[in-house]
Write an enzyme that holds these catalytic residues in place. Structure first.
Site, mmCIF file in Angstrom:
data_model
loop_
_atom_site.group_PDB
_atom_site.id
_atom_site.type_symbol
_atom_site.label_atom_id
_atom_site.label_comp_id
_atom_site.label_asym_id
_atom_site.label_seq_id
_atom_site.Cartn_x
_atom_site.Cartn_y
_atom_site.Cartn_z
ATOM 1 N N LYS A 1 16.581 39.091 42.641
ATOM 2 C CA LYS A 1 16.449 39.162 40.657
ATOM 3 C C LYS A 1 18.279 38.986 39.976
ATOM 4 C CE LYS A 1 12.322 41.047 39.729
ATOM 5 N NZ LYS A 1 11.832 41.156 41.219
ATOM 6 N N GLU B 1 19.138 45.283 32.069
ATOM 7 C CA GLU B 1 18.974 44.046 31.344
ATOM 8 C C GLU B 1 18.157 44.606 30.067
ATOM 9 O OE1 GLU B 1 16.360 41.314 33.561
ATOM 10 O OE2 GLU B 1 14.910 41.772 32.696
ATOM 11 N N ASN C 1 3.898 49.686 33.558
ATOM 12 C CA ASN C 1 4.451 47.799 33.880
ATOM 13 C C ASN C 1 3.994 47.198 34.783
ATOM 14 O OD1 ASN C 1 6.676 48.359 32.413
ATOM 15 N ND2 ASN C 1 7.708 50.229 33.806
ATOM 16 N N GLU D 1 7.776 33.452 35.494
ATOM 17 C CA GLU D 1 7.242 35.116 34.879
ATOM 18 C C GLU D 1 8.469 35.259 33.249
ATOM 19 O OE1 GLU D 1 6.437 38.575 35.905
ATOM 20 O OE2 GLU D 1 4.726 37.937 37.705
ATOM 21 N N GLU E 1 11.692 36.666 36.227
ATOM 22 C CA GLU E 1 11.460 35.997 37.369
ATOM 23 C C GLU E 1 10.357 35.144 37.875
ATOM 24 O OE1 GLU E 1 10.418 39.767 39.566
ATOM 25 O OE2 GLU E 1 8.510 40.256 38.542
ATOM 26 N N ASN F 1 8.191 34.744 41.510
ATOM 27 C CA ASN F 1 7.253 35.012 42.583
ATOM 28 C C ASN F 1 6.773 33.959 43.303
ATOM 29 O OD1 ASN F 1 7.134 38.000 42.228
ATOM 30 N ND2 ASN F 1 5.745 37.574 39.992
ATOM 31 N N PHE G 1 -4.937 58.522 33.917
ATOM 32 C CA PHE G 1 -4.794 57.578 35.514
ATOM 33 C C PHE G 1 -4.433 57.926 36.698
ATOM 34 C CE2 PHE G 1 -4.824 55.901 30.693
ATOM 35 C CZ PHE G 1 -5.865 54.932 30.753
#
Length: 675
Positions: A116, A200, A235, A275, A288, A290, A348
Site C-alpha cells: 500500500k 492516513e 471494515n 478502490e 488501494e 486489489n 456478530f
C-alpha cells in the site's frame, strides 16, 4: 486454452472457478485441507489433492504443497481465487519456474499494488487522486501517535499488505492510535505474514466505491464501471451493489479513467479492482488496488453480462480482450449480500458448527427480478474456525435498483439455516431500511443505524398478519392430524369446521378463528381466518405448506410472503425479514392460564467472563487477585482470523482464571471469574 487448471483455494470461490471451467470444458483440480476433505469443491472437481492440516499456514498458504499438487496432477495453470496466495508475488514466480501458467496479473503489478505504501506513490505518479497520509513505514506505537497527530484525527490505521478489513482500525485519539496500532499489527502478521502498518487521513462518512478493471497481455485495459461497497461492518463488506446509486456519469467516467491509468502504469493483465473512497461532495481518493478477483465480482458480472473468471483464463492464455471500452454498458442493477455464519444478536460473533439444515431458494426468477447464489457448502457441511465464516453470497438482480433489492430480500426470506446462527435477519433488516432504499449510505452506516448492535426489528403490521396466519394454519394442521390417531379422547373439529385459537407472539395476543379447506394438505385451497385485531374482515390464506416443510410460503389476501419455519419444544419459530419470534398457538383457556405464568428470571452472570465464540485464546492479560477497571482488556480470543478483545464490564477483582494462552475454547466457556 489450458489442459488442466488447479484452484489454489477453497470454499465458495473454488466452486465458482470450477463452474466456469466446466462450462469451458477445462478439467479442474481442487486442493484441500483436512477440514475440507468432504467439501463441495472437492466433490465437483475432476481431481483433488490433499495438502495438509486445517491451519492455512500448513495447507492453503503452503506453496510447496500446492506446487507438488500441480506436478502430481499435471495441471498447467493455477487460479488462486481470492485471499490466501492470490496476491503473493512469490507464488507466480515459483509457478513460472515450473512452466505453470498463473491466472492472474504479472508479478510487477502484484508487487507494486500489493504494497500500500508503494501503490500510493505509483497512483499519485499516474495522476490518481490520493488520500493525505504518511508515506513511510510506522515503526512503533509512539511514532504512530506522532504521525496521527500530524495528519489530524480521525485517522485510518491499516496493514500495508492487507485486505478484506484485516489489520484495519479507525482512531480518533492518541490512545486509540496506540491500541489500534498494536491490534492492527498483530492481525496483519497473522493474516498476511507482514506486519508493516501505514496511517492516513480518514474521510468522514465516505462511500467505498471500486472500479473493476480488465487488462490483457497486449496492452489493452478497460474498466467495467463501479461497485458500491459502503455497507460494512468492522471494515468488512456486507452488502455490495452495481452500479452505485450515488455516482453521476461524469464522476463515474473520471474514476474509470483514473483506474485504467493506474492499471496501465503497471501493465495490468488480468481482472483487478481499483478502490476509492468518495466523500459526500463526490471527491474521490485512491484507497488501494486489489490484484485479484474480488468477492463481490458477481454484481459486475450480472450488470455487464460477462464472466470475469473466463476472462481471466483467456487473458492468462495470451488471448486479447474481446471487449473495448465502447462496448461496455451497464444493464440493470445487482445487489449482493454476504451470508455469514455469525450471530447478529450477539455482536456478530462467529458461529461455528455444522449446517444441520441448509436450504437455498432456487436460482432464477425471484419476485420482481432474479436470484443468483454463489456458495461452497451443502447441508451437513461444517463451518470451521480456521477460515472465513462466509456461507454464501446471495445476489438479487433487476431492471431497477428497487427490483434488485426486492429480489434479494425475497431470497433471504427463503433461505433456511439451522445448526448455527447466520446473519440473514440482519441483512434483511438493512435492505428494508428507508435510508438504504434511498441510497443514503456510507461506510459508517451500520454503526450509525445500529449503534447498540442488532436485536431484531419491530414487527410491522403485515408481518404480524403473516405470522399469525401461518402459525394458526400450521397448528390447526398438526391438531387435525393428531386427532386421526386411534384412541384420541377429544377429537378436534374436522376440515371445514372452525377452530378457535389465541396466537401469542412478541408480547401480542391475537384471537383467531381458523377454518381449514376441505382439500388435501399441501393443495393451495384457501383457508379462512378471522382476526379482529389485525383485519376488519375475514382473510384468505393460500399455501402449499405441509408438515416437514421448513419454509412457509403463502398468499394472504393476494399478498405473497415467505417465512422460515421450525418447530420448538414449545411453539414455532418464525422469521420474516429482520423480525423473528417464537409463536405459541393455544386454546382460549390455555392462553388464559399461560398469562398467569411467572416470568423466568435471568441467570446472574455479572461476575463471569465467558468466551462469546469458539476460538483460540491468544493472551490472558490479568492475574488472580488483580484489581481491574471497567473497560480494561482481559482476554484476547481469535476466531476466523479476527482478534476479539474481551473487556471488563465493571470494576472488580479477579477470583480465578480458567484458560491460558494457546487454549482452544468453546462458545460460552468460562474464562475468568470475579470475586
Amino acid at each position: 486454452m489450458f489442459n488442466k487448471i488447479l484452484i489454489a483455494n477453497r470454499g465458495e470461490i473454488a466452486v465458482r472457478v470450477i463452474k466456469t471451467c466446466k462450462r469451458l470444458g477445462i478439467p479442474t483440480v481442487a486442493v484441500y485441507s483436512e477440514a475440507d476433505a468432504a467439501s463441495l469443491a472437492v466433490e465437483m472437481a475432476d481431481e483433488a489433492v490433499f495438502i495438509g492440516p486445517p491451519a492455512p499456514g500448513e495447507s492453503y498458504l503452503n506453496m510447496d504443497r500446492i506446487l507438488a499438487a500441480c506436478e502430481e496432477t499435471g495441471a498447467d495453470a493455477v487460479h488462486p481465487g481470492f485471499g490466501f496466495l492470490s496476491e503473493n508475488a512469490k507464488f507466480p514466480e515459483a509457478l513460472a519456474k515450473k512452466n505453470i501458467a498463473w491466472i492472474g496479473p504479472n508479478v510487477y503489478a502484484i508487487q507494486s499494488m500489493g504494497d500500500k505504501l508503494e501503490s500510493k506513490k505509483l497512483a499519485a505518479k499516474a495522476g490518481v487522486s490520493t488520500v493525505p497520509g504518511f508515506k513511510g513505514e510506522i515503526e512503533d506505537d509512539q511514532q504512530a501517535v506522532e504521525v496521527a497527530d500530524d495528519i489530524g484525527y480521525p485517522v485510518m490505521i491499516k496493514a500495508s499488505a492487507g485486505g478484506g478489513g484485516k489489520g484495519m482500525r479507525i482512531a480518533r485519539s492518541a490512545s486509540e492510535v496506540k491500541d489500534g496500532f498494536k491490534a492492527a499489527r498483530n492481525e496483519a502478521k497473522s493474516s498476511f505474514g507482514d506486519d508493516r502498518i501505514l496511517i492516513e487521513k480518514f474521510v468522514e462518512k465516505p462511500r467505498h466505491i471500486e472500479i473493476q478493471v480488465l487488462g490483457d497481455k497486449h496492452g489493452n485495459v478497460i474498466h467495467l464501471n463501479e461497485r458500491e461497497c459502503s455497507i460494512q461492518r468492522r471494515n468488512q463488506k456486507v452488502i455490495e451493489e452495481a452500479p452505485s446509486p450515488f455516482l453521476d456519469k461524469r464522476t463515474r467516467d473520471k474514476m474509470g479513467e483514473q483506474a485504467v491509468a493506474l492499471a496501465k502504469a503497471v501493465d495490468y493483465d488480468s481482472a483487478g479492482t481499483v478502490e476509492f473512497i468518495v466523500d459526500p461532495n463526490k471527491n474521490f481518493y485512491f484507497l488501494e488496488m486489489n490484484t485479484r478477483l474480488q468477492v463481490e465480482h458477481p454484481v459486475t458480472e450480472l450488470t455487464h453480462d460477462i464472466d470475469l473468471v473466463e476472462q481471466m483464463i483467456r487473458v492468462a492464455a495470451g488471448k486479447e480482450l474481446e471487449l473495448t471500452q465502447r462496448d461496455v454498458r451497464i444493464k440493470g442493477h445487482a445487489v449482493e449480500a454476504r451470508l455469514y455464519a455469525e450471530d447478529p444478536y450477539r455482536g456478530f460473533l462467529p458461529s461455528i458448527g455444522r449446517l444441520e439444515r441448509y436450504v437455498e431458494p432456487e436460482q432464477g426468477p425471484m419476485g420482481p427480478g432474479k436470484l443468483r447464489i454463489d456458495s461452497g457448502v451443502r447441508e451437513g457441511d461444517e463451518i470451521s474456525l480456521f477460515y472465513d465464516p462466509m456461507i454464501a453470497k446471495v445476489i438479487g438482480y433487476g431492471d431497477t435498483r428497487e427490483k434488485a433489492i426486492d429480489a434479494l430480500a425475497d431470497s433471504l426470506d427463503r433461505l433456511h439455516v439451522e445448526g448455527l446462527q447466520a446473519n440473514a435477519p440482519f441483512l434483511s433488516a438493512v435492505l428494508d431500511e428507508t435510508d438504504f432504499r434511498k441510497g443514503n449510505i456510507h461506510t459508517g452506516y451500520i454503526d450509525e443505524h445500529f449503534p447498540d448492535g442488532f436485536a431484531g426489528t419491530v414487527a410491522r403490521e403485515d408481518q404480524l398478519r403473516f405470522m399469525t396466519a401461518a402459525a394458526a394454519f400450521v397448528h390447526t394442521t398438526f391438531v387435525q392430524r393428531a386427532t386421526q390417531i386411534a384412541g384420541r379422547l377429544t377429537p378436534a373439529p374436522n376440515a371445514g369446521e372452525l377452530h378457535d385459537w389465541v396466537v401469542i407472539m412478541d408480547g401480542h395476543r391475537f384471537a383467531v378463528e381458523m377454518r381449514l379447506p376441505q382439500g388435501a394438505i399441501g393443495e393451495e385451497v384457501p383457508a379462512e381466518l378471522w382476526c379482529p385485531a389485525l383485519s376488519t374482515g375475514r382473510m384468505a390464506l393460500a399455501t402449499s405448506w405441509r408438515p416437514g416443510d421448513h419454509l412457509f410460503e403463502g398468499e394472504l389476501d393476494g399478498e405473497k410472503f415467505a417465512l422460515t419455519f421450525s418447530d420448538r419444544t414449545e411453539g414455532y419459530r418464525l422469521r420474516h425479514r429482520g423480525f423473528a419470534a417464537t409463536v405459541l398457538v393455544c386454546t382460549p383457556r390455555t392462553a388464559e392460564l399461560h398469562a398467569r405464568l411467572p416470568e423466568k428470571e435471568a441467570a446472574d452472570t455479572a461476575k463471569l467472563i465467558t468466551s462469546p465464540m469458539p476460538g483460540l485464546v491468544m493472551s490472558v492479560n490479568v492475574e488472580v487477585g488483580q484489581e481491574v477497571k471497567a473497560g480494561e482488556a482481559l482476554v484476547v480470543v481469535e476466531a476466523m482470523k479476527m482478534e476479539n478483545v474481551l473487556r471488563a464490564e465493571r470494576d472488580g477483582t479477579v477470583k480465578s482464571i480458567e484458560a491460558s494462552a494457546g487454549d482452544s475454547v468453546a462458545a460460552d466457556e468460562l474464562l475468568i471469574e470475579f470475586e
